[in-house]
Design an enzyme around this catalytic site. Structure first.
Site, PDB file in Angstrom:
ATOM      1  N   ARG A  51      -0.243 156.103 -96.771  1.00  0.00           N
ATOM      2  CA  ARG A  51      -1.616 155.600 -96.664  1.00  0.00           C
ATOM      3  C   ARG A  51      -1.696 154.227 -97.326  1.00  0.00           C
ATOM      4  O   ARG A  51      -2.327 153.309 -96.828  1.00  0.00           O
ATOM      5  CB  ARG A  51      -2.630 156.571 -97.292  1.00  0.00           C
ATOM      6  N   TYR A  82     -21.084 144.068 -79.593  1.00  0.00           N
ATOM      7  CA  TYR A  82     -20.447 145.292 -79.081  1.00  0.00           C
ATOM      8  C   TYR A  82     -21.287 146.489 -79.544  1.00  0.00           C
ATOM      9  O   TYR A  82     -21.665 146.578 -80.719  1.00  0.00           O
ATOM     10  CB  TYR A  82     -19.023 145.373 -79.628  1.00  0.00           C
ATOM     11  N   ASP A 123     -15.603 138.763 -84.865  1.00  0.00           N
ATOM     12  CA  ASP A 123     -14.911 139.712 -84.002  1.00  0.00           C
ATOM     13  C   ASP A 123     -14.224 138.905 -82.903  1.00  0.00           C
ATOM     14  O   ASP A 123     -14.877 138.359 -82.015  1.00  0.00           O
ATOM     15  CB  ASP A 123     -15.919 140.716 -83.431  1.00  0.00           C
ATOM     16  N   LYS A 181      -7.535 146.563 -77.444  1.00  0.00           N
ATOM     17  CA  LYS A 181      -7.814 145.766 -76.254  1.00  0.00           C
ATOM     18  C   LYS A 181      -6.631 144.845 -75.947  1.00  0.00           C
ATOM     19  O   LYS A 181      -5.559 145.323 -75.640  1.00  0.00           O
ATOM     20  CB  LYS A 181      -9.140 145.025 -76.448  1.00  0.00           C
TER      21      LYS A 181
HETATM   22  C1  LIG Z   1     -13.706 147.950 -78.458  1.00  0.00           C
HETATM   23  C2  LIG Z   1     -14.349 146.975 -79.339  1.00  0.00           C
HETATM   24  C3  LIG Z   1     -14.588 147.266 -80.691  1.00  0.00           C
HETATM   25  C4  LIG Z   1     -14.301 148.624 -81.301  1.00  0.00           C
HETATM   26  O1  LIG Z   1     -12.949 148.906 -81.347  1.00  0.00           O
HETATM   27  P1  LIG Z   1     -12.308 150.387 -81.216  1.00  0.00           P
HETATM   28  O2  LIG Z   1     -10.855 150.126 -81.263  1.00  0.00           O
HETATM   29  O3  LIG Z   1     -12.787 150.970 -79.924  1.00  0.00           O
HETATM   30  O4  LIG Z   1     -12.813 151.168 -82.378  1.00  0.00           O
HETATM   31  C5  LIG Z   1     -15.136 146.262 -81.475  1.00  0.00           C
HETATM   32  N1  LIG Z   1     -15.451 145.055 -80.961  1.00  0.00           N
HETATM   33  C6  LIG Z   1     -15.252 144.760 -79.672  1.00  0.00           C
HETATM   34  C7  LIG Z   1     -15.631 143.411 -79.162  1.00  0.00           C
HETATM   35  C8  LIG Z   1     -14.702 145.698 -78.814  1.00  0.00           C
HETATM   36  O5  LIG Z   1     -14.525 145.391 -77.525  1.00  0.00           O
END
Ligand SMILES: *Cc1c(COP(=O)(O)O)cnc(C)c1O
Length: 406
Positions: free
Chosen positions: A62, A115, A188, A213
């Site tokens: 961890r 998001y 982000d 992603k």
């Molecule tokens: C998918 C997404 C998230 C969240 O991420 P997870 O891996 O699904 O928890 C946050 N910000 C954006 C822009 C996203 O597309």
């Protein structure tokens, strides 16, 4: 932690180009075996050479794991930050950052088209813990300044391009406002990726990723990351949990204390994806540009939202701030029924949530990814269709959409 020459991360790749960093940073060949990629250290604990005699700082997975450390170093190098942290999901990364920077009574500025999961976390998880938020149109930098409450606003959250409206925010201008208020600026960078956009160089304190992603890139792993800028501090007035005001130290403490870390196999898959990010993004961008042109000329499409089109209000800013316009496109069809019909009729584009993989995906945000923001300031139009344009042959993608729109 990784100071031993035997362990990943010993070589400094900071002068190298993007792909060299993505492929090599934190990934020196294994000293014992010569293994060219970091192995999957599927292990929870490490033998100590006498009490406290840790080899390379590893005591429990961890707190630290060599495969995760390799990914964290590669992500750090890709974003040009001082410290990288890998998590079990993008939202786990966000949750850790919010815990590290906020206390009851604090205020956060959030994009009015963030998001959906980010908004849900801030509004419905952190709200009951005493965190207030103001949704703002981040394309209006003056509105961001107006929304900042001096002394109370501790975090400014930027997403650019946003999901699914693909609005573009001026990271440098917002960074200046956040800094003068003593707030942390988080960006982000999931949609643009570190290949297309470098938020830290533009003034961000911390970059957030859903590595699920584009960085993972193959729709086979869920993960998240934080990369903290060199010298980034906690919000003014907040003392870190380990003393001092270093944002990276606070994130490290919270990552270990809450424990939503990336597992070794997930870290390995994500690292494998990161190596090809640049070549994939070049193709995502080229394919998306061609698909956007096609849609813009189609009579059944009422609006195409793609930052690469000159008609997009953020086009010039995106051209300045990003190396390319990315692989995401949203478009409107004039009615919810026609939007749903298009989503049901494609064959190459798969109807699914998520984005950023090599395969093309189509979805209906109002009923799928953004269902959780219905009825809020973040609600999206119900005739909107979102595409994650993959790296298949672009003629097949266009033919597929032409068939579905017919
Ligand atoms: C998918 C997404 C998230 C969240 O991420 P997870 O891996 O699904 O928890 C946050 N910000 C954006 C822009 C996203 O597309």
């Amino acid at each position: 932690m990784t100071t031993s020459p035997d362990l990943p991360g010993s070589h400094d790749w900071s002068e190298a180009g993007f792909s060299t960093r993505a492929i090599h940073a934190g990934q020196d060949p294994d000293a014992g075996t010569g293994a060219v990629v970091p192995p999957i250290y599927q292990v929870s604990t490490y033998k100590q050479d006498g009490v406290g005699g840790l080899r390379g700082g590893y005591e429990y997975s961890r707190s630290g794991n060599p495969t995760r450390a390799a990914l964290e170093e590669a992500l750090r190098a890709a974003e040009g930050g001082a410290a990288g942290f890998a998590f079990a999901s993008g939202l786990a990364a966000e949750d850790t950052l919010l815990r590290a920077t906020l206390r009851p009574g604090d205020h956060v500025v959030v994009p009015n088209d963030a998001y959906g999961g980010t908004y849900r976390l801030i509004a419905r998880v952190f709200g009951p813990w005493g965190i207030e938020h103001t949704p703002v149109d981040l394309t209006n930098t003056d509105a961001v300044l107006d929304a900042i409450q001096p002394g109370r606003t501790k975090l400014v959250w930027v997403e650019t391009p946003t999901n699914p409206m693909l609005t573009i925010a001026d990271i440098g201008a917002i960074a200046a406002h956040a800094r003068s208020a003593g707030a942390v600026l988080a960006v982000d960078n999931t949609f643009a990726t570190p290949y297309l956009q470098q938020p830290i160089a533009l003034g961000a304190d911390v970059v957030v990723h859903s590595t699920t992603k584009y960085i993972g890139g193959h729709s086979d792993v869920v993960g998240g990351a934080l990369v903290v800028a060199d010298g980034a501090q906690l919000p003014v007035g907040l003392d870190g949990p380990t003393g001092g005001t270093s944002l990276a130290d606070a994130v490290r403490f919270h990552q270990n204390s809450s424990g939503a870390v990336a597992g070794p196999f997930d870290a390995w898959l994500t690292l494998r994806g990161l190596k090809t990010l640049a070549v994939r993004m070049d193709r995502h961008c080229a394919n998306a540009a061609a698909v956007a042109e096609f849609l813009a000329g189609h009579p059944r499409v009422t609006q195409v939202i793609y930052p690469g089109l000159e008609s997009h209000p953020g086009h010039e800013l995106a051209a300045r701030q990003q190396r390319g316009f990315g692989g995401m496109i949203s478009f409107r069809t004039g009615s919810v029924d026609s939007a749903l019909a298009v989503c049901a009729a494609t064959r190459v584009f798969t109807l699914a949530e998520s984005l950023g993989g090599v395969e093309s995906l189509i979805e209906h945000p109002a009923r799928m990814t953004h269902g959780s923001v219905a009825g809020t300031a973040l609600e999206v139009p119900d005739d909107l269709v979102r595409l994650s344009v993959g790296i298949e042959d672009v003629a097949d993608l266009i033919a597929d959409l032409a068939g579905a729109l017919a």
